[in-house]
Design an enzyme around this catalytic site. Structure first.
Site, PDB file in Angstrom:
ATOM      1  N   LYS A 197       0.835  -1.215   0.096  1.00 28.30           N
ATOM      2  CA  LYS A 197       0.049   0.058   0.005  1.00 28.30           C
ATOM      3  C   LYS A 197       0.964   1.257  -0.014  1.00 28.30           C
ATOM      4  O   LYS A 197       1.945   1.211   0.319  1.00 28.30           O
ATOM      5  CB  LYS A 197      -0.918  -0.006   1.201  1.00 28.30           C
ATOM      6  CG  LYS A 197      -0.187  -0.047   2.432  1.00 28.30           C
ATOM      7  CD  LYS A 197      -1.159  -0.292   3.790  1.00 28.30           C
ATOM      8  CE  LYS A 197      -0.271  -0.389   4.892  1.00 28.30           C
ATOM      9  NZ  LYS A 197      -1.342  -0.652   6.187  1.00 28.30           N
ATOM     10  N   TYR A 207      16.305  29.089   9.679  1.00 31.60           N
ATOM     11  CA  TYR A 207      15.009  29.554  10.000  1.00 31.60           C
ATOM     12  C   TYR A 207      15.054  29.669  11.588  1.00 31.60           C
ATOM     13  O   TYR A 207      15.352  28.881  12.155  1.00 31.60           O
ATOM     14  CB  TYR A 207      13.701  29.060   9.367  1.00 31.60           C
ATOM     15  CG  TYR A 207      13.781  29.323   7.998  1.00 31.60           C
ATOM     16  CD1 TYR A 207      13.633  30.707   7.575  1.00 31.60           C
ATOM     17  CD2 TYR A 207      13.694  28.324   7.113  1.00 31.60           C
ATOM     18  CE1 TYR A 207      13.246  31.016   6.021  1.00 31.60           C
ATOM     19  CE2 TYR A 207      13.517  28.661   5.690  1.00 31.60           C
ATOM     20  CZ  TYR A 207      13.327  29.719   5.359  1.00 31.60           C
ATOM     21  OH  TYR A 207      13.125  30.053   3.903  1.00 31.60           O
TER      22      TYR A 207
HETATM   23  C1  LIG Z   1      -0.523  -1.812   6.538  1.00 33.09           C
HETATM   24  C2  LIG Z   1      -1.232  -3.281   7.114  1.00 33.09           C
HETATM   25  C3  LIG Z   1      -0.523  -4.309   7.203  1.00 33.09           C
HETATM   26  C4  LIG Z   1       1.075  -4.327   7.287  1.00 33.09           C
HETATM   27  O1  LIG Z   1       1.511  -3.853   8.472  1.00 33.09           O
HETATM   28  P1  LIG Z   1       3.231  -3.734   8.856  1.00 33.09           P
HETATM   29  O2  LIG Z   1       3.033  -3.257  10.378  1.00 33.09           O
HETATM   30  O3  LIG Z   1       3.790  -2.774   8.020  1.00 33.09           O
HETATM   31  O4  LIG Z   1       3.741  -4.812   8.529  1.00 33.09           O
HETATM   32  C5  LIG Z   1      -1.118  -5.428   7.520  1.00 33.09           C
HETATM   33  N1  LIG Z   1      -2.435  -5.581   7.568  1.00 33.09           N
HETATM   34  C6  LIG Z   1      -3.119  -4.433   7.295  1.00 33.09           C
HETATM   35  C7  LIG Z   1      -4.605  -4.497   7.649  1.00 33.09           C
HETATM   36  C8  LIG Z   1      -2.602  -3.224   7.216  1.00 33.09           C
HETATM   37  O5  LIG Z   1      -3.457  -2.294   6.817  1.00 33.09           O
END
Ligand SMILES: *Cc1c(COP(=O)(O)O)cnc(C)c1O
Length: 358
Positions: free
Chosen positions: A35, A254
């Site tokens: 994702k 800054y």
């Molecule tokens: C993002 C996600 C994962 C992966 O999680 P990690 O902590 O990056 O391993 C697994 N399951 C779901 C439903 C997620 O949204």
């Protein structure tokens, strides 16, 4: 001359990390979680790195799922929040995608839709995270409704742990999940990276590691990525584009929040929050200059951050700087900035070219 910042992507590191997940998963299959543009690493680039190993890909974005199909990936593809509007369902059938169903509205929409082919589905149970998923009271109704749906090919059960990386662990949620699943014999999918690493007994039929594939520790305060045997997939690199001598009392950047205590030398790095480097990283955040550990000084600006090179007289324009990655874990930089490496990766900006490591 092109601006020297780039993110170096190491496909071998991703494959190495996947092999570790494979080992921990035992007989379970692995959804590689890709994702958010594969946590900022580039969806197709990561899918390509795993093309001959991956059992399946899991993501949030329908356009990303379609891009995987159009690039020729034939593995199962899981949409972690399913569909948002009913009119997305034909695309699920056309591209052979697996939706997670977390709400009665989704189950009802699927039941009411006629599709040219049947979809495998994941039914998400709320076991304590209290974001998405069916509560215990509604679970059986959802299961029955899906069982009676002509467009459902097979049902798997999933849940998501709230504290697999923390003190509370998974015990309560895992027990609830096992009780709900009962002796249904339905395939189970529960483990994220933290659960897979800490509680591999929860592996079930499919696991869902994300961040570990990219080489970060899901619980860096307890165990470093290196100690876990993970290799960084992304190294964010740039160069010094200027250097400057400071006298005691001179301020940097800054707000002038950093004041030189004595004479010192700083380098100006072509990297700022406009590239995804965290603006909240305080003076003292670790950085590598020519491979040697140093620290940032002053506020991070959009295009620049300053680093201490007092002890590196040989450093000058063009000296390489590593912001995170090989030799300096993103977890450590994230901790200094009060965040987690997930956020650093996702924030990598589109203006930073990603290049393949040689
Ligand atoms: C993002 C996600 C994962 C992966 O999680 P990690 O902590 O990056 O391993 C697994 N399951 C779901 C439903 C997620 O949204």
């Amino acid at each position: 001359m092109t601006r020297p910042i780039r993110a170096r992507f190491d496909a071998d590191a991703v494959r190495h990390n996947y092999a570790l997940a494979r080992h921990l998963a035992g007989g379970a299959k692995i959804w590689s979680v890709v994702k958010a543009n594969a946590y900022g690493h580039g969806l197709l680039r990561v899918a390509e790195a795993l093309s001959d190993m991956a059992d399946g890909f899991a993501l949030i974005e329908l356009d990303g799922a379609i891009a995987l199909r159009e690039a020729g990936f034939r593995q199962p593809v899981l949409l972690l929040e399913g569909f948002y509007q009913d009119d997305e369902l034909p695309a699920f059938a056309e591209y052979g995608l697996t939706p997670v169903l977390h709400s009665a509205a989704q189950v009802e929409a699927l039941r009411a839709t006629v599709l040219p082919s049947r979809l495998p589905v994941y039914l998400k149970l709320n076991t304590g995270m209290n974001r998405l998923g069916f509560d215990e009271a509604d679970f059986q109704d959802a299961l029955a409704a899906l069982g009676a749906s002509p467009c459902v090919a097979g049902i798997s059960l999933m849940t998501h742990f709230a504290d697999a990386d923390g003190e509370r662990g998974i015990e309560e949620q895992w027990a609830r999940f096992c009780r709900l699943r009962g002796d249904s014999g339905l395939p189970a999918c529960v483990a994220n990276s933290a659960a897979l690493l800490r509680f591999p007994q929860t592996a079930g039929d499919w696991v869902r590691p994300g961040v570990m594939l990219y080489g970060s520790s899901p619980y860096p305060d307890q165990e470093s990525a290196e100690a876990l045997g993970l290799l960084p997939a992304m190294t964010l690199e740039s160069e010094l584009i200027a250097t400057r001598e400071l006298q005691a009392g001179d301020r940097v950047g800054y707000g002038g929040i950093f004041t030189a205590e004595g004479s010192m030398r700083i380098g100006i790095v072509a990297c700022g929050y406009g590239d995804g480097y965290p603006r909240h990283a305080p003076s003292g955040t670790p950085v590598l200059v020519a491979g040697r550990r140093s620290r940032t000084v002053g506020r991070v600006s959009m295009d620049k951050v300053c680093v201490d090179i007092t002890d590196q007289p040989e450093a000058g324009i063009g000296t390489p700087v590593t912001l995170w990655g090989e030799g300096l874990s993103a977890d450590e930089v994230a901790a200094a900035a009060g965040t987690i490496s997930y956020e650093l990766f996702c924030a990598l900006s589109a203006r930073v070219p990603i290049i393949d490591a040689d």
